[in-house]
Write an enzyme that holds these catalytic residues in place. Structure first.
Site, PDB file in Angstrom:
ATOM      1  N   ASP A 193       0.823  -1.213   0.000  1.00 23.34           N
ATOM      2  CA  ASP A 193       0.000   0.000   0.000  1.00 23.34           C
ATOM      3  C   ASP A 193       0.861   1.268   0.000  1.00 23.34           C
ATOM      4  OD1 ASP A 193      -2.069  -1.877   0.349  1.00 23.34           O
ATOM      5  OD2 ASP A 193      -1.971  -1.664   2.535  1.00 23.34           O
TER       6      ASP A 193
ATOM      7  N   GLU B 113     -11.267   0.074  -3.571  1.00 24.69           N
ATOM      8  CA  GLU B 113     -10.475   0.669  -2.477  1.00 24.69           C
ATOM      9  C   GLU B 113      -9.289   1.404  -3.089  1.00 24.69           C
ATOM     10  OE1 GLU B 113      -9.276  -2.721  -0.151  1.00 24.69           O
ATOM     11  OE2 GLU B 113      -7.889  -3.465  -1.671  1.00 24.69           O
TER      12      GLU B 113
HETATM   13  O1  FUB Z   1      -3.284  -3.648   3.277  1.00 19.57           O
HETATM   14  C1  FUB Z   1      -4.575  -3.758   3.831  1.00 19.57           C
HETATM   15  C2  FUB Z   1      -5.589  -3.369   2.850  1.00 19.57           C
HETATM   16  O2  FUB Z   1      -5.471  -4.198   1.702  1.00 19.57           O
HETATM   17  C3  FUB Z   1      -5.467  -1.968   2.305  1.00 19.57           C
HETATM   18  O3  FUB Z   1      -5.942  -0.986   3.158  1.00 19.57           O
HETATM   19  C4  FUB Z   1      -6.182  -2.128   1.035  1.00 19.57           C
HETATM   20  O4  FUB Z   1      -6.021  -1.074   0.147  1.00 19.57           O
HETATM   21  C5  FUB Z   1      -5.598  -3.430   0.521  1.00 19.57           C
HETATM   22  O5  FUB Z   1      -4.331  -3.253  -0.040  1.00 19.57           O
END
Ligand code: FUB
Length: 361
Positions: A52, A262
């Site tokens: 991320d 996301e």
């Molecule tokens: O790394 C945890 C979660 O998984 C992140 O917040 C999302 O974007 C995905 O990468």
């Protein structure tokens, strides 16, 4: 692979303070993916697992605010319960290709009075001499909120506010500062990110578990809120960011190759606003463009084809006259929950569209 993991663990312990590694030396994972494809880029660091990546250039140096993945006991599920991260460690380098420093812990979950677990994808900003770290975590009731912490150094340590940002919810904050100095937070994520549980405006603990499950209805959209001058609160209630198709209609929930999942990110190129995000279960990084930070945004295409691993999450930043895509895959571990950050150059076509990148050669 077991040997590699032992080596990574050992070097993590040795690197409790700060380590420096050249990216070319960090290429300790398998040279090819499990299906025999050659990776486009190598992991930026191998001392710790990272994901991320939110990259920023502060005072001419590149800083990467990433999730710090750890190997926890929780089985994998659709809600990402296996992402059990507890702290943040900043990476930095003079420029892409230069040695990378892994800085000491910048913030730990135990320092954050309201947070219980799962320190997910962070971001950072700099304003008025202060560095701000924004991070999602589950509170003691298991609800994702977004916190803020400050430091006078880009690498921390950061001091958290005792409460989450009022009115914040869900995950994946990304703070963008426009040319006029106004800053905005984009945030949200479905499934484990809980955005679907806020569809009525209030948190529904027993609401839909993953998404709205209404494929013919407009998909859930990311949220935006302008930050106030102090950068610790919203100056307005969060609102939806509209993502439209080529006919000007909202992208539908069933359009899983294009709908928001996301990892929203905003950057500006030649006066246009580029909203990019992950499509989650279809594993693309895609983008949409608009004329205002609030949108609406029109879907334009893919930035990155699926990486090895389930998640795909990125940032886009300019340094040295080039644009860079930071992303992550699972080259070092072969495990969904243990990812490693990478970078590659991102290029535009003359009409402003982004050239789609394959994470394999
Ligand atoms: O790394 C945890 C979660 O998984 C992140 O917040 C999302 O974007 C995905 O990468």
């Amino acid at each position: 692979m077991k040997l590699l993991r032992a080596a990574v663990l050992a070097s993590t312990i040795l690197c409790a303070a700060a380590c420096t590694s050249a990216p070319e030396q960090a290429a300790e994972g398998e040279a090819r993916s499990s299906d025999g494809r050659e990776y486009l880029s190598q992991p930026l660091v191998s001392e710790i697992y990272t994901a991320d990546p939110s990259a920023h250039v502060f005072d001419g140096r590149m800083y990467i605010y990433a999730s710090h993945d750890i190997d926890g006991p929780t089985p994998e599920d659709d809600l990402g319960s296996h992402f059990e991260m507890r702290d943040y460690r900043v990476l930095s380098m003079d420029r892409v290709g230069a040695p990378v420093t892994v800085h000491p812990v910048a913030l730990d979950v135990d320092q954050v009075p309201w947070a219980a677990r799962q320190m997910w994808a962070p971001d950072a900003a700099f304003k008025n001499g202060t560095y701000y770290l924004y991070f999602p975590a589950k509170d003691k009731q298991g609800v994702f909120r977004i916190g803020v912490a400050t430091s006078d150094s880009p690498t921390g340590p950061f001091t958290p506010d005792p409460q989450p940002i009022p009115g914040s919810f869900s995950i994946d904050p990304a703070v963008f500062t426009d040319d006029d100095g106004a800053s905005y937070m984009y945030f949200g994520g479905i499934w484990g990110g809980q955005l679907q549980r806020w569809a009525t405006g209030n948190y529904q603990a027993n609401g839909s578990k993953t998404d709205l499950e209404q494929p013919d209805q407009p998909a859930l959209m990311p949220k935006i809120a302008r930050m106030d001058g102090g950068m610790k609160t919203f100056s307005e209630a969060p609102r939806d960011v509209q993502i439209l198709d080529e006919a000007g209609k909202p992208i539908l929930g069933g359009d899983t190759d294009r709908r928001f999942f996301e990892a929203a990110w905003m950057h500006k190129y030649n006066g246009k606003y580029y909203l990019s995000y992950s499509t989650g279960d279809t594993h693309y990084l895609v983008y949409a463009t608009g004329d205002s930070p609030y949108g609406p945004f029109t879907y334009r295409g893919r930035i990155l084809e699926p990486v090895e691993g389930w998640t795909t999450h990125h940032s886009i930043v300019e340094q040295g006259g080039k644009w860079w895509l930071f992303y992550a895959d699972t080259q070092l571990s072969g495990q969904t929950r243990l990812r490693n950050v990478k970078v590659t150059e991102l290029t535009y076509n003359p009409d402003g569209t982004i050239r789609t990148i394959s994470p394999f050669k």
